[in-house]
Motif scaffolding. Structure first.
Motif, PDB file in Angstrom:
ATOM      1  N   LEU A  29       0.823  -1.207   0.000  1.00  0.00           N
ATOM      2  CA  LEU A  29       0.000   0.000   0.000  1.00  0.00           C
ATOM      3  C   LEU A  29       0.858   1.260   0.000  1.00  0.00           C
ATOM      4  CD1 LEU A  29      -2.694   1.460   0.145  1.00  0.00           C
ATOM      5  CD2 LEU A  29      -2.674   1.118   2.632  1.00  0.00           C
ATOM      6  N   GLN A  30       1.928   1.266   0.794  1.00  0.00           N
ATOM      7  CA  GLN A  30       2.812   2.429   0.821  1.00  0.00           C
ATOM      8  C   GLN A  30       3.434   2.679  -0.547  1.00  0.00           C
ATOM      9  OE1 GLN A  30       5.165   0.893   4.161  1.00  0.00           O
ATOM     10  NE2 GLN A  30       4.773   2.798   5.261  1.00  0.00           N
ATOM     11  N   VAL A  31       3.854   1.607  -1.201  1.00  0.00           N
ATOM     12  CA  VAL A  31       4.470   1.742  -2.522  1.00  0.00           C
ATOM     13  C   VAL A  31       3.438   2.216  -3.535  1.00  0.00           C
ATOM     14  CG1 VAL A  31       5.635   0.511  -4.390  1.00  0.00           C
ATOM     15  CG2 VAL A  31       6.217   0.007  -2.008  1.00  0.00           C
ATOM     16  N   ALA A  32       2.262   1.598  -3.518  1.00  0.00           N
ATOM     17  CA  ALA A  32       1.207   2.002  -4.452  1.00  0.00           C
ATOM     18  C   ALA A  32       0.839   3.466  -4.258  1.00  0.00           C
ATOM     19  CB  ALA A  32      -0.019   1.110  -4.266  1.00  0.00           C
ATOM     20  N   THR A  33       0.751   3.899  -3.009  1.00  0.00           N
ATOM     21  CA  THR A  33       0.388   5.293  -2.718  1.00  0.00           C
ATOM     22  C   THR A  33       1.423   6.259  -3.280  1.00  0.00           C
ATOM     23  OG1 THR A  33      -0.790   4.636  -0.707  1.00  0.00           O
ATOM     24  CG2 THR A  33      -0.097   6.931  -0.871  1.00  0.00           C
ATOM     25  N   GLU A  34       2.698   5.906  -3.156  1.00  0.00           N
ATOM     26  CA  GLU A  34       3.738   6.785  -3.697  1.00  0.00           C
ATOM     27  C   GLU A  34       3.688   6.823  -5.222  1.00  0.00           C
ATOM     28  OE1 GLU A  34       8.524   7.651  -3.416  1.00  0.00           O
ATOM     29  OE2 GLU A  34       7.466   6.672  -1.771  1.00  0.00           O
ATOM     30  N   LEU A  35       3.418   5.694  -5.844  1.00  0.00           N
ATOM     31  CA  LEU A  35       3.333   5.674  -7.304  1.00  0.00           C
ATOM     32  C   LEU A  35       2.120   6.464  -7.795  1.00  0.00           C
ATOM     33  CD1 LEU A  35       4.337   1.989  -8.178  1.00  0.00           C
ATOM     34  CD2 LEU A  35       5.786   4.012  -7.937  1.00  0.00           C
ATOM     35  N   VAL A  36       1.026   6.400  -7.050  1.00  0.00           N
ATOM     36  CA  VAL A  36      -0.154   7.200  -7.389  1.00  0.00           C
ATOM     37  C   VAL A  36       0.195   8.686  -7.352  1.00  0.00           C
ATOM     38  CG1 VAL A  36      -2.405   7.960  -6.504  1.00  0.00           C
ATOM     39  CG2 VAL A  36      -1.914   5.522  -6.746  1.00  0.00           C
ATOM     40  N   ALA A  37       0.971   9.093  -6.354  1.00  0.00           N
ATOM     41  CA  ALA A  37       1.355  10.500  -6.242  1.00  0.00           C
ATOM     42  C   ALA A  37       2.204  10.936  -7.432  1.00  0.00           C
ATOM     43  CB  ALA A  37       2.113  10.729  -4.937  1.00  0.00           C
ATOM     44  N   ILE A  38       3.098  10.055  -7.877  1.00  0.00           N
ATOM     45  CA  ILE A  38       3.933  10.380  -9.036  1.00  0.00           C
ATOM     46  C   ILE A  38       3.073  10.496 -10.294  1.00  0.00           C
ATOM     47  CG2 ILE A  38       5.768   9.518 -10.548  1.00  0.00           C
ATOM     48  CD1 ILE A  38       6.986   8.191  -8.053  1.00  0.00           C
ATOM     49  N   ALA A  39       2.117   9.580 -10.427  1.00  0.00           N
ATOM     50  CA  ALA A  39       1.246   9.594 -11.606  1.00  0.00           C
ATOM     51  C   ALA A  39       0.322  10.803 -11.612  1.00  0.00           C
ATOM     52  CB  ALA A  39       0.430   8.305 -11.653  1.00  0.00           C
ATOM     53  N   GLY A  40       0.012  11.309 -10.418  1.00  0.00           N
ATOM     54  CA  GLY A  40      -0.940  12.408 -10.307  1.00  0.00           C
ATOM     55  C   GLY A  40      -2.320  11.862 -10.030  1.00  0.00           C
ATOM     56  N   ALA A  41      -2.694  11.831  -8.758  1.00  0.00           N
ATOM     57  CA  ALA A  41      -3.951  11.195  -8.361  1.00  0.00           C
ATOM     58  C   ALA A  41      -5.148  11.762  -9.107  1.00  0.00           C
ATOM     59  CB  ALA A  41      -4.148  11.341  -6.851  1.00  0.00           C
ATOM     60  N   GLU A  42      -5.080  13.054  -9.435  1.00  0.00           N
ATOM     61  CA  GLU A  42      -6.223  13.688 -10.101  1.00  0.00           C
ATOM     62  C   GLU A  42      -6.463  13.132 -11.500  1.00  0.00           C
ATOM     63  OE1 GLU A  42      -2.559  16.161 -11.015  1.00  0.00           O
ATOM     64  OE2 GLU A  42      -3.400  15.041  -9.322  1.00  0.00           O
ATOM     65  N   HIS A  43      -5.457  12.451 -12.051  1.00  0.00           N
ATOM     66  CA  HIS A  43      -5.591  11.893 -13.400  1.00  0.00           C
ATOM     67  C   HIS A  43      -6.039  10.431 -13.388  1.00  0.00           C
ATOM     68  CE1 HIS A  43      -3.677  15.493 -14.872  1.00  0.00           C
ATOM     69  NE2 HIS A  43      -2.570  15.249 -14.188  1.00  0.00           N
ATOM     70  N   LEU A  44      -6.211   9.863 -12.202  1.00  0.00           N
ATOM     71  CA  LEU A  44      -6.449   8.429 -12.094  1.00  0.00           C
ATOM     72  C   LEU A  44      -7.876   8.123 -11.666  1.00  0.00           C
ATOM     73  CD1 LEU A  44      -3.173   7.456 -10.186  1.00  0.00           C
ATOM     74  CD2 LEU A  44      -3.587   7.378 -12.654  1.00  0.00           C
ATOM     75  N   PRO A  45      -8.433   7.012 -12.134  1.00  0.00           N
ATOM     76  CA  PRO A  45      -9.753   6.594 -11.650  1.00  0.00           C
ATOM     77  C   PRO A  45      -9.662   6.160 -10.193  1.00  0.00           C
ATOM     78  CG  PRO A  45      -8.797   4.898 -13.046  1.00  0.00           C
ATOM     79  CD  PRO A  45      -7.896   6.095 -13.154  1.00  0.00           C
ATOM     80  N   GLN A  46     -10.781   6.169  -9.514  1.00  0.00           N
ATOM     81  CA  GLN A  46     -10.815   5.834  -8.092  1.00  0.00           C
ATOM     82  C   GLN A  46     -10.236   4.449  -7.828  1.00  0.00           C
ATOM     83  OE1 GLN A  46     -11.325   7.456  -5.387  1.00  0.00           O
ATOM     84  NE2 GLN A  46     -11.205   5.676  -4.034  1.00  0.00           N
ATOM     85  N   SER A  47     -10.498   3.499  -8.707  1.00  0.00           N
ATOM     86  CA  SER A  47     -10.010   2.134  -8.497  1.00  0.00           C
ATOM     87  C   SER A  47      -8.489   2.083  -8.439  1.00  0.00           C
ATOM     88  CB  SER A  47     -10.518   1.211  -9.608  1.00  0.00           C
ATOM     89  OG  SER A  47     -10.066   1.665 -10.879  1.00  0.00           O
ATOM     90  N   VAL A  48      -7.823   2.934  -9.202  1.00  0.00           N
ATOM     91  CA  VAL A  48      -6.359   2.966  -9.191  1.00  0.00           C
ATOM     92  C   VAL A  48      -5.857   3.801  -8.022  1.00  0.00           C
ATOM     93  CG1 VAL A  48      -4.288   3.586 -10.500  1.00  0.00           C
ATOM     94  CG2 VAL A  48      -6.273   2.625 -11.682  1.00  0.00           C
ATOM     95  N   ARG A  49      -6.528   4.914  -7.721  1.00  0.00           N
ATOM     96  CA  ARG A  49      -6.122   5.742  -6.576  1.00  0.00           C
ATOM     97  C   ARG A  49      -6.176   4.945  -5.277  1.00  0.00           C
ATOM     98  NH1 ARG A  49      -9.575   9.700  -8.872  1.00  0.00           N
ATOM     99  NH2 ARG A  49     -11.045   9.495  -7.137  1.00  0.00           N
ATOM    100  N   ALA A  50      -7.108   4.007  -5.190  1.00  0.00           N
ATOM    101  CA  ALA A  50      -7.276   3.220  -3.967  1.00  0.00           C
ATOM    102  C   ALA A  50      -6.541   1.883  -4.024  1.00  0.00           C
ATOM    103  CB  ALA A  50      -8.763   2.970  -3.726  1.00  0.00           C
ATOM    104  N   ALA A  51      -5.705   1.691  -5.023  1.00  0.00           N
ATOM    105  CA  ALA A  51      -5.052   0.395  -5.222  1.00  0.00           C
ATOM    106  C   ALA A  51      -4.122   0.044  -4.070  1.00  0.00           C
ATOM    107  CB  ALA A  51      -4.271   0.403  -6.530  1.00  0.00           C
ATOM    108  N   ASN A  52      -4.158  -1.226  -3.667  1.00  0.00           N
ATOM    109  CA  ASN A  52      -3.202  -1.751  -2.691  1.00  0.00           C
ATOM    110  C   ASN A  52      -1.995  -2.376  -3.373  1.00  0.00           C
ATOM    111  OD1 ASN A  52      -4.768  -1.117  -0.418  1.00  0.00           O
ATOM    112  ND2 ASN A  52      -5.979  -2.982  -0.653  1.00  0.00           N
ATOM    113  N   ASP A  53      -2.092  -2.598  -4.670  1.00  0.00           N
ATOM    114  CA  ASP A  53      -1.055  -3.296  -5.417  1.00  0.00           C
ATOM    115  C   ASP A  53      -0.350  -2.314  -6.348  1.00  0.00           C
ATOM    116  OD1 ASP A  53       0.516  -4.900  -7.015  1.00  0.00           O
ATOM    117  OD2 ASP A  53      -1.039  -6.398  -7.390  1.00  0.00           O
ATOM    118  N   PRO A  54       0.953  -2.102  -6.158  1.00  0.00           N
ATOM    119  CA  PRO A  54       1.662  -1.163  -7.033  1.00  0.00           C
ATOM    120  C   PRO A  54       1.638  -1.572  -8.499  1.00  0.00           C
ATOM    121  CG  PRO A  54       3.190  -2.357  -5.599  1.00  0.00           C
ATOM    122  CD  PRO A  54       1.823  -2.639  -5.096  1.00  0.00           C
TER     123      PRO A  54
END
Length: 221
Positions: A29-54
Motif C-alpha cells: 500500500l505504501q508503494v502504491a500510494t507513492e506511485l499514485v502521487a507520481i502519476a498524479g492522483a487527479e488523473h487516475l480513476p478511483q479504483s487505481v487511486r485506492a489500489a493496494n497493489d503497485p
C-alpha cells in the motif's frame, strides 16, 4: 513432487512469495500510494487511486500515460523494491531449498515481475546469489511482457540453455501457473494463503504445496 524433481534438472522460482515477502516492513500500500502521487492522483480513476497493489498503478500507467511518465513511475517502483528487500522477510524453507538445489547441481533461475535488481540485491544480502544461475525480472516499462505472459520464463530457459520439459516452475499466483504452462513448463503452485489451493485447482498445476518446506523434503527423497 519428488518424481517431478527427479525427472528435471532445472528449477525456476518466482521471487515474491516463494523466496521472500518483498513488501514486509515497507508495504504494498505504501508503494502504491507513492506511485499514485507520481502519476498524479487527479488523473487516475478511483479504483487505481485506492489500489493496494503497485502493479495496478504501473499497469494503468502503461495503458494510459505518456512514455516519460511511465518511465518515472517504473523507475521509482524499482527503487522502492530495492529498498524493500533490505528488510524483506525470508520465506520459511526458501534459503534451504536454494542451497539444496545448488548442492544437487540443479540449474536454478529466478523469474519475477519484480525488478531483477531487487531480486539480485536480496539474494546477495543473504549470501544466496551464487545458488542462482539467472535472474529474469521486469523488463522496464514493458508491462505487457510480465507474467502471465510466458516471456520471462522463455527468456530464463534460453539463458540457461534448457528445454521447457527439463524445467519446473514454482510460483504462488494464478499468473505464475498460466505463464509456466504457456511456456511449456510444469508448475508447482505454492498455496501459501487460505483459499489458494482451491483457486489453483482450475489451472491444474502438476503439484500444489502449502510451504517451501515441502519442496525441501522432496529434494531429500
Amino acid at each position: 513432487m519428488a518424481e517431478l524433481l527427479r525427472a528435471r534438472r532445472t528449477v525456476l522460482l518466482d521471487f515474491d512469495g516463494p523466496i521472500c515477502a518483498v513488501f514486509s516492513s515497507i508495504t504494498d500500500l505504501q508503494v502504491a500510494t507513492e506511485l499514485v502521487a507520481i502519476a498524479g492522483a487527479e488523473h487516475l480513476p478511483q479504483s487505481v487511486r485506492a489500489a493496494n497493489d503497485p502493479f495496478d498503478v504501473l499497469r494503468h500507467a502503461a495503458d494510459h500515460r505518456d512514455g516519460e511518465s511511465l518511465v518515472a513511475i517504473e523507475a521509482r517502483f524499482r527503487d522502492l523494491e530495492c529498498a524493500a528487500v533490505d528488510t524483506a522477510d525470508p520465506t520459511p524453507g526458501a534459503e534451504e531449498v536454494l542451497r539444496a538445489l545448488s548442492a544437487r547441481k540443479y540449474r536454478v533461475g529466478v523469474v519475477t515481475n519484480n525488478s531483477a535488481a531487487a531480486a539480485d540485491r536480496y539474494l546477495r544480502r543473504l549470501g544466496l546469489r551464487s545458488t542462482v544461475g539467472v535472474i529474469v525480472g521486469r523488463p522496464g516499462t514493458r508491462v505487457d511482457l510480465l507474467k502471465p505472459s510466458p516471456f520471462l520464463l522463455t527468456t530464463a530457459l534460453r539463458q540457461l540453455s534448457v528445454q521447457p520439459d527439463d524445467a519446473l516452475f514454482v510460483g504462488d499466483s494464478m499468473s505464475d501457473v498460466v505463464a509456466g504452462h504457456s511456456a511449456g513448463v510444469s508448475c508447482v503452485a505454492l498455496a501459501n494463503k487460505s483459499g489458494k489451493a482451491e483457486r489453483f485447482a482450475s489451472l491444474q498445476p502438476e503439484s500444489t504445496i502449502t510451504s517451501m518446506l515441502e519442496l525441501l523434503d522432496a529434494l531429500a527423497v
